[in-house]
Design an enzyme around this catalytic site. Structure first.
Site, PDB file in Angstrom:
ATOM      1  N   GLU A  46     -22.305   3.124  60.461  1.00 43.27           N
ATOM      2  CA  GLU A  46     -22.522   4.472  59.928  1.00 43.27           C
ATOM      3  C   GLU A  46     -23.722   5.124  60.603  1.00 43.27           C
ATOM      4  OE1 GLU A  46     -23.106   6.632  55.552  1.00 43.27           O
ATOM      5  OE2 GLU A  46     -23.288   4.456  55.715  1.00 43.27           O
ATOM      6  N   LYS A 131     -18.190  12.703  56.373  1.00 47.81           N
ATOM      7  CA  LYS A 131     -18.241  12.103  55.034  1.00 47.81           C
ATOM      8  C   LYS A 131     -18.101  13.198  53.981  1.00 47.81           C
ATOM      9  CE  LYS A 131     -20.884   8.589  52.511  1.00 47.81           C
ATOM     10  NZ  LYS A 131     -22.097   7.732  52.558  1.00 47.81           N
ATOM     11  N   CYS A 165     -18.635   4.322  54.479  1.00 44.31           N
ATOM     12  CA  CYS A 165     -19.421   3.751  53.392  1.00 44.31           C
ATOM     13  C   CYS A 165     -18.795   4.008  52.021  1.00 44.31           C
ATOM     14  CB  CYS A 165     -20.854   4.277  53.472  1.00 44.31           C
ATOM     15  SG  CYS A 165     -22.052   3.383  52.438  1.00 44.31           S
TER      16      CYS A 165
END
Length: 339
Positions: A46, A131, A165
């Protein structure tokens, strides 16, 4: 799609902290190393470029303006020279590359997204994902993304999807990918994720969280999950510790992320890498994904689409639209013009 097993590489590595140029150089070196070892795909953590902003967990934001500005200065654009260099290396090595990065935009000098891109072995951008919801203190750094990147890419290795994540906790995001025939899932994680002061509370167990999420998605989708977490090196740790007397202690006692490959039965099919920096390799055989579909095929015979329906908006969100539209120019997500 290949019918043969292939080797995957997981880059359980640290960036050159807050240095985009040096981090890109390191990424290209690792891509070449993985290719020489026979890997057909390499997955980076990430926001690998130029770092995961762990400082926002350690101090109040009033103390971190300089780090935010440095992160913004070292963020990169989807069509910028840094990703072009990585794409050239992917094409040179004939390897797929998934890499996380802090993404900037021409429409704002201070807007940053937590982004990930999948680059094909021909150097093309197959998927660009932001994200959708930054987690907890991450909201101090990143803007929320959109649904444009919730797509599965057809590659010679199989159908590849990716989430970042905590998105792997979102069952609707995960089902969106499963419903597109996902066979290989890519999960990117940070090196460490402090949630409490470990002296007074039990901290967030990132290793356990990853195993639960990755195992669930693999088991539900009958697919392979390639998990790459970052590595916190001494340089980054010491920089954080120098800014606050408690930061070093908190980091030293917070559970680290792991890199691992999970098979279609929900169990690891590789070793688990956590406390050492390096590249983890594993063999992937997609033929193992077929038999378990007899038991639970969530996007086939083990669902009731007459009862359940999911609608997903994959339109890129922009700050402004101009009418009438110029037919020679369109806009990428974030508003950057692309001819």
């Amino acid at each position: 799609m290949t019918d043969s097993p292939f080797k995957a590489a997981l880059a359980h590595v640290a960036p050159v902290f807050l240095d985009k140029k040096a981090t890109v150089d390191k990424a290209c070196s690792l891509i070449r190393e993985a290719s020489k070892q026979g890997a057909q795909i390499i997955v980076f953590p990430e926001t690998y470029i130029p770092a995961f902003p762990v400082w926002c967990a350690l101090q109040a934001p009033i103390h971190n303006h300089d780090l935010f500005c440095e992160l913004a200065a070292n963020s990169i654009k989807i069509d910028g020279p840094e990703l072009a260099m990585i794409a050239d290396t992917a094409r040179e090595c004939e390897i797929l590359v998934s890499i996380g990065f802090n993404e900037g935009t021409t429409v704002s000098s201070g807007c940053i997204w937590n982004a990930n891109t999948l680059i094909g072995d021909d150097g093309s951008i197959l998927c660009h994902h932001r994200k959708i919801v930054p987690t907890f203190y991450e909201k101090l750094i990143w803007a929320p993304g959109d649904g444009a990147g919730l797509q599965v890419s057809e590659t010679r290795l199989g159908r590849v999807g990716m989430l970042i994540c905590g998105e792997n906790t979102n069952p609707l995001a995960r089902f969106t990918l499963l419903a597109q025939g996902e066979q290989i899932h890519l999960s990117a994680y940070p090196p460490v994720w402090p949630s409490h002061d470990p002296a007074t509370n039990e901290n967030y167990d990132l290793k356990n969280a990853i195993l639960i999420r990755a195992g669930a998605h693999s088991f539900e989708g009958k697919l392979f999950n390639l998990v790459a977490a970052g590595f916190l090196d001494q340089t980054a740790r010491d920089l954080m510790a120098s800014r606050d007397k408690e930061a070093g202690r908190i980091l030293d006692n917070s559970p680290r992320g792991i890199s691992v490959v999970i098979g279609p039965d929900g169990a690891p099919v590789s070793e688990i890498m956590q406390d050492e920096e390096g590249v983890l390799y594993a063999e992937i055989d997609l033929s193992c994904c077929v038999e378990p579909k007899q038991y639970h095929d969530l996007v086939g015979g083990y669902n009731r689409f007459d009862i359940f329906q999911l609608t997903v908006n994959r339109e890129s969100q922009r700050p402004v639209s101009f009418l009438p539209h110029d037919k020679t120019t369109h806009h990428s997500a974030g508003g950057d013009p692309v001819e």
